[in-house]
Design an enzyme around this catalytic site. Sequence first.
Site, mmCIF file in Angstrom:
data_model
loop_
_atom_site.group_PDB
_atom_site.id
_atom_site.type_symbol
_atom_site.label_atom_id
_atom_site.label_comp_id
_atom_site.label_asym_id
_atom_site.label_seq_id
_atom_site.Cartn_x
_atom_site.Cartn_y
_atom_site.Cartn_z
ATOM 1 N N SER A 139 0.857 -1.184 0.000
ATOM 2 C CA SER A 139 0.000 0.000 0.000
ATOM 3 C C SER A 139 0.891 1.231 0.000
ATOM 4 C CB SER A 139 -0.873 0.011 1.266
ATOM 5 O OG SER A 139 -1.533 1.259 1.443
ATOM 6 N N TYR A 152 -2.591 -0.984 10.332
ATOM 7 C CA TYR A 152 -2.497 -1.119 8.875
ATOM 8 C C TYR A 152 -1.148 -0.615 8.369
ATOM 9 C CZ TYR A 152 -4.112 -1.008 4.002
ATOM 10 O OH TYR A 152 -4.247 -1.217 2.645
#
Length: 257
Positions: A139, A152
């Site tokens: 990401s 995350y």
Amino acid sequence: MSLKGKTAVITGSNSGIGLGVAHELAKAGANVVLNSFTDRDEDHKLAEALGKEHGVTARYIKADMSKGDECRALIEQAGVCDILVNNAGIQHVAPVDEFPAEKWDAIIAINMNSSFHTAAAALPMMRKAGWGRVVNIASAHGLTASPFKSAYVAAKHGVVGMTKVIALETAEEPITANAICPGYVLTPLVESQIPDTMKEYNMDRDTVVRDVLLARQPSKAFATVEQIGGTAVFLCSDAAAQITGTTISVDGGWTAL
């Protein structure tokens, strides 16, 4: 960029980015194994339809990516894993001092630990076959951070680091390991969140997309699942044989800021 004869295992692939990647790999000729934690008729029918659409073998294998033994069993049950795409992931948003411990554990397990377990099971298969590709879907948050996303961000940074380690350990072999770092991608999940965000901010759809969802994405355009899949196909091709241990950002300029 033909991948005919190769078999790809894609975790978390019955929707969104994972399914988009599976379609692009199958379009390039790879047989595919879809995965998620459910075991519904529609999961198996999804794989059957994908296989028929692209003229490849496609099947669905249930495995819970929060459990290391099931991650490894997925690869073992697949039997062949020339291409491993670690995509499974979940999200939770909260300040560090209010972040539920069980959510932290789940995100670290699914978003990061699963990639370790699947790679550990797949690498011996790749070595035996004399060829392999590990593609980790990280990401933009694997390269930068945002508030309230501690688990995350930590997990995706970990995935980027682990990708580099796998690349170094296989550097003299015909195996590569790379991470794709998407920004905001237009998936059914993101699309479903837009109406509520419109109500929350009292904005029309275009303004919400541009000024809220894509506030940090300079292109002001979503990446597509097809673009993520196309990047994965490239990383699996002969053209990318000397690309290993790195990240490819598909983020509309996010990490250029």
